[in-house]
Design a protein around this motif. Structure first.
Motif, mmCIF file in Angstrom:
data_model
loop_
_atom_site.group_PDB
_atom_site.id
_atom_site.type_symbol
_atom_site.label_atom_id
_atom_site.label_comp_id
_atom_site.label_asym_id
_atom_site.label_seq_id
_atom_site.Cartn_x
_atom_site.Cartn_y
_atom_site.Cartn_z
ATOM 1 N N ARG A 93 0.838 -1.208 0.000
ATOM 2 C CA ARG A 93 0.000 0.000 0.000
ATOM 3 C C ARG A 93 0.871 1.256 0.000
ATOM 4 N NH1 ARG A 93 -4.643 1.257 4.517
ATOM 5 N NH2 ARG A 93 -5.022 3.415 3.958
ATOM 6 N N ALA A 94 1.904 1.255 0.832
ATOM 7 C CA ALA A 94 2.812 2.403 0.891
ATOM 8 C C ALA A 94 3.485 2.628 -0.464
ATOM 9 C CB ALA A 94 3.853 2.189 1.985
ATOM 10 N N VAL A 95 3.947 1.543 -1.092
ATOM 11 C CA VAL A 95 4.596 1.641 -2.402
ATOM 12 C C VAL A 95 3.621 2.202 -3.442
ATOM 13 C CG1 VAL A 95 5.584 0.277 -4.292
ATOM 14 C CG2 VAL A 95 6.310 -0.136 -1.927
ATOM 15 N N GLU A 96 2.373 1.739 -3.423
ATOM 16 C CA GLU A 96 1.359 2.239 -4.356
ATOM 17 C C GLU A 96 1.187 3.746 -4.260
ATOM 18 O OE1 GLU A 96 -2.427 0.315 -3.897
ATOM 19 O OE2 GLU A 96 -1.556 -1.676 -4.147
ATOM 20 N N HIS A 97 1.380 4.286 -3.064
ATOM 21 C CA HIS A 97 1.227 5.726 -2.842
ATOM 22 C C HIS A 97 2.534 6.493 -2.987
ATOM 23 C CE1 HIS A 97 -2.721 4.575 -1.275
ATOM 24 N NE2 HIS A 97 -3.048 5.838 -1.493
ATOM 25 N N GLY A 98 3.582 5.835 -3.443
ATOM 26 C CA GLY A 98 4.840 6.517 -3.708
ATOM 27 C C GLY A 98 5.677 6.850 -2.485
ATOM 28 N N VAL A 99 5.436 6.170 -1.370
ATOM 29 C CA VAL A 99 6.210 6.420 -0.156
ATOM 30 C C VAL A 99 7.653 5.945 -0.374
ATOM 31 C CG1 VAL A 99 6.435 5.801 2.288
ATOM 32 C CG2 VAL A 99 4.170 6.222 1.306
ATOM 33 N N GLU A 100 8.615 6.733 0.110
ATOM 34 C CA GLU A 100 10.022 6.351 0.012
ATOM 35 C C GLU A 100 10.292 5.188 0.966
ATOM 36 O OE1 GLU A 100 14.527 8.058 0.874
ATOM 37 O OE2 GLU A 100 12.802 9.380 1.209
ATOM 38 N N ILE A 101 10.708 4.073 0.424
ATOM 39 C CA ILE A 101 10.986 2.884 1.219
ATOM 40 C C ILE A 101 12.491 2.826 1.492
ATOM 41 C CG2 ILE A 101 10.860 0.360 1.323
ATOM 42 C CD1 ILE A 101 8.097 1.823 1.350
ATOM 43 N N LEU A 102 12.861 2.762 2.764
ATOM 44 C CA LEU A 102 14.266 2.695 3.150
ATOM 45 C C LEU A 102 14.748 1.255 3.297
ATOM 46 C CD1 LEU A 102 14.265 5.490 5.874
ATOM 47 C CD2 LEU A 102 14.917 5.681 3.468
ATOM 48 N N MET A 103 13.828 0.356 3.668
ATOM 49 C CA MET A 103 14.133 -1.068 3.796
ATOM 50 C C MET A 103 12.870 -1.843 3.463
ATOM 51 S SD MET A 103 15.318 -3.255 7.171
ATOM 52 C CE MET A 103 13.667 -3.323 7.872
ATOM 53 N N PRO A 104 12.925 -2.764 2.511
ATOM 54 C CA PRO A 104 11.737 -3.557 2.183
ATOM 55 C C PRO A 104 11.408 -4.522 3.323
ATOM 56 C CG PRO A 104 13.639 -4.441 1.050
ATOM 57 C CD PRO A 104 14.103 -3.176 1.745
ATOM 58 N N PRO A 105 10.244 -5.171 3.270
ATOM 59 C CA PRO A 105 9.914 -6.145 4.319
ATOM 60 C C PRO A 105 11.049 -7.154 4.493
ATOM 61 C CG PRO A 105 8.007 -5.745 2.957
ATOM 62 C CD PRO A 105 9.178 -5.050 2.287
#
Length: 136
Positions: A93-105
């Motif tokens: 969901r975060a990725v869909e909204h373009g949130v900057e991911i610092l570490m994937p699950p």
């Protein structure tokens, strides 16, 4: 004496240059629920409360008056950890909204699965299955 009725007793408080954008990101992309938003006459967010599961975060607009606003004027970004059940779905969901991911699950050595993101103003948000104080 701390409360024992299930009401959160530790609440992070973060001030933003654009608190309304932060509220949109936290509710739309990161699954928080807007509980209260109080605005000043100029449209700034004087105080807002957002919940996620059994926790809450308080936030508002930078540049306000009062002791807290002055104390926070030079403060840096904050880091907040939020317990979620479905880390991969939350991350998607975060990725869909373009949130900057610092570490994937990522599965951690201590048994948690979590990921880390950064909001538009530099605050670091970690979401994972580790629940401090839980008997699970």
């Amino acid at each position: 004496m701390a409360r024992t009725d299930g009401v959160p007793t530790v609440l992070p408080a973060i001030l933003y240059d654009d608190a309304k954008a932060a509220i949109r990101l936290l509710t739309q992309a990161l699954g928080f629920t807007e509980e209260a938003v109080y605005e000043g006459e100029d449209g700034s967010v004087l105080h807002a409360e957002l919940s996620c599961g059994g926790g809450r975060v308080m936030l508002g607009s930078k540049g306000g008056e009062g002791v807290f606003a002055k104390a926070m004027a030079g403060a840096g970004p904050a880091a907040v950890y939020v317990v979620v059940d479905e880390v991969d779905e939350h991350h998607a969901r975060a990725v869909e909204h373009g949130v900057e991911i610092l570490m994937p699950p990522t599965d951690q050595d201590y048994g948690s699965r979590d990921y880390m993101a950064r909001d538009a103003e530099g605050n670091v948000w970690s979401f994972g299955t580790y629940a401090p104080g839980s008997s699970d």
